[in-house]
Write a protein that holds these residues in place. Sequence first.
Motif, PDB file in Angstrom:
ATOM      1  N   MET A 192      -7.485   0.864   2.279  1.00 58.50           N
ATOM      2  CA  MET A 192      -6.404   1.701   1.814  1.00 58.50           C
ATOM      3  C   MET A 192      -6.377   1.694   0.283  1.00 58.50           C
ATOM      4  N   ARG A 193      -6.470   0.519  -0.299  1.00 62.84           N
ATOM      5  CA  ARG A 193      -6.422   0.426  -1.766  1.00 62.84           C
ATOM      6  C   ARG A 193      -7.711   0.937  -2.398  1.00 62.84           C
ATOM      7  N   ASN A 194      -8.840   0.601  -1.791  1.00 64.59           N
ATOM      8  CA  ASN A 194     -10.117   1.041  -2.358  1.00 64.59           C
ATOM      9  C   ASN A 194     -10.225   2.556  -2.391  1.00 64.59           C
ATOM     10  N   GLU A 195      -9.713   3.197  -1.378  1.00 63.74           N
ATOM     11  CA  GLU A 195      -9.826   4.651  -1.277  1.00 63.74           C
ATOM     12  C   GLU A 195      -8.596   5.369  -1.833  1.00 63.74           C
ATOM     13  N   GLY A 196      -7.567   4.612  -2.219  1.00 62.51           N
ATOM     14  CA  GLY A 196      -6.359   5.220  -2.770  1.00 62.51           C
ATOM     15  C   GLY A 196      -5.565   5.990  -1.726  1.00 62.51           C
ATOM     16  N   LEU A 197      -5.541   5.468  -0.494  1.00 57.90           N
ATOM     17  CA  LEU A 197      -4.843   6.155   0.588  1.00 57.90           C
ATOM     18  C   LEU A 197      -3.374   5.745   0.664  1.00 57.90           C
ATOM     19  N   SER A 198      -2.560   6.659   1.097  1.00 62.31           N
ATOM     20  CA  SER A 198      -1.161   6.339   1.354  1.00 62.31           C
ATOM     21  C   SER A 198      -1.066   5.661   2.716  1.00 62.31           C
ATOM     22  N   TYR A 199       0.118   5.143   3.025  1.00 58.45           N
ATOM     23  CA  TYR A 199       0.316   4.536   4.349  1.00 58.45           C
ATOM     24  C   TYR A 199       0.051   5.566   5.445  1.00 58.45           C
ATOM     25  N   ARG A 200       0.547   6.757   5.242  1.00 62.95           N
ATOM     26  CA  ARG A 200       0.394   7.814   6.240  1.00 62.95           C
ATOM     27  C   ARG A 200      -1.085   8.164   6.435  1.00 62.95           C
ATOM     28  N   GLN A 201      -1.824   8.258   5.348  1.00 59.70           N
ATOM     29  CA  GLN A 201      -3.251   8.592   5.440  1.00 59.70           C
ATOM     30  C   GLN A 201      -4.036   7.466   6.121  1.00 59.70           C
ATOM     31  N   ALA A 202      -3.717   6.224   5.774  1.00 60.46           N
ATOM     32  CA  ALA A 202      -4.409   5.088   6.399  1.00 60.46           C
ATOM     33  C   ALA A 202      -4.099   5.037   7.890  1.00 60.46           C
ATOM     34  N   ALA A 203      -2.845   5.286   8.251  1.00 62.24           N
ATOM     35  CA  ALA A 203      -2.470   5.287   9.668  1.00 62.24           C
ATOM     36  C   ALA A 203      -3.213   6.382  10.421  1.00 62.24           C
ATOM     37  N   ALA A 204      -3.328   7.548   9.830  1.00 65.40           N
ATOM     38  CA  ALA A 204      -4.032   8.654  10.479  1.00 65.40           C
ATOM     39  C   ALA A 204      -5.530   8.339  10.616  1.00 65.40           C
ATOM     40  N   LEU A 205      -6.112   7.728   9.603  1.00 68.51           N
ATOM     41  CA  LEU A 205      -7.536   7.409   9.614  1.00 68.51           C
ATOM     42  C   LEU A 205      -7.890   6.438  10.741  1.00 68.51           C
ATOM     43  N   PHE A 206      -7.003   5.485  10.993  1.00 68.11           N
ATOM     44  CA  PHE A 206      -7.275   4.471  12.017  1.00 68.11           C
ATOM     45  C   PHE A 206      -6.503   4.705  13.307  1.00 68.11           C
ATOM     46  N   ASP A 207      -5.928   5.896  13.443  1.00 65.23           N
ATOM     47  CA  ASP A 207      -5.199   6.296  14.647  1.00 65.23           C
ATOM     48  C   ASP A 207      -4.085   5.305  14.995  1.00 65.23           C
ATOM     49  N   ILE A 208      -3.304   4.953  13.965  1.00 60.34           N
ATOM     50  CA  ILE A 208      -2.133   4.097  14.150  1.00 60.34           C
ATOM     51  C   ILE A 208      -0.932   5.024  14.171  1.00 60.34           C
ATOM     52  N   ARG A 209      -0.215   5.021  15.258  1.00 62.29           N
ATOM     53  CA  ARG A 209       0.848   6.002  15.451  1.00 62.29           C
ATOM     54  C   ARG A 209       2.105   5.728  14.642  1.00 62.29           C
ATOM     55  N   ASN A 210       2.345   4.469  14.304  1.00 63.92           N
ATOM     56  CA  ASN A 210       3.547   4.130  13.559  1.00 63.92           C
ATOM     57  C   ASN A 210       3.151   3.773  12.123  1.00 63.92           C
ATOM     58  N   VAL A 211       3.492   4.655  11.193  1.00 63.00           N
ATOM     59  CA  VAL A 211       3.137   4.468   9.786  1.00 63.00           C
ATOM     60  C   VAL A 211       3.789   3.205   9.224  1.00 63.00           C
ATOM     61  N   ASN A 212       4.968   2.846   9.721  1.00 65.35           N
ATOM     62  CA  ASN A 212       5.685   1.677   9.209  1.00 65.35           C
ATOM     63  C   ASN A 212       4.914   0.380   9.439  1.00 65.35           C
TER      64      ASN A 212
END
Length: 85
Positions: A1-21
């Motif tokens: 997430m930090r290396n790619e500069g992703l937001s929580y929402r983007q990281a959750a979508a990338l790894f198919d995590i349904r709850n961003v929190n």
Amino acid sequence: MRNEGLSYRQAAALFDIRNVNIVARWEPNYDQGGLEALSPLASLRRKKMTKHQTTESPKSSKGAASRTRDELIKELDNPAWRMPI
């Protein structure tokens, strides 16, 4: 997430995590304990049992086993123990 500069929402979508929190909760855990802190058992290991500090009134300092039946009944009949209806 930090290396790619992703937001929580983007990281959750990338790894198919349904709850961003959840991703937001993982970040401080990772900061404190590294990758091991994210393992499923880490939360169980991290929590420590603590003893509750209880303050006993002088009346209740006697153990229930040493009190007579009449003393216990008298204590239960005390209006302070009754809940308002």
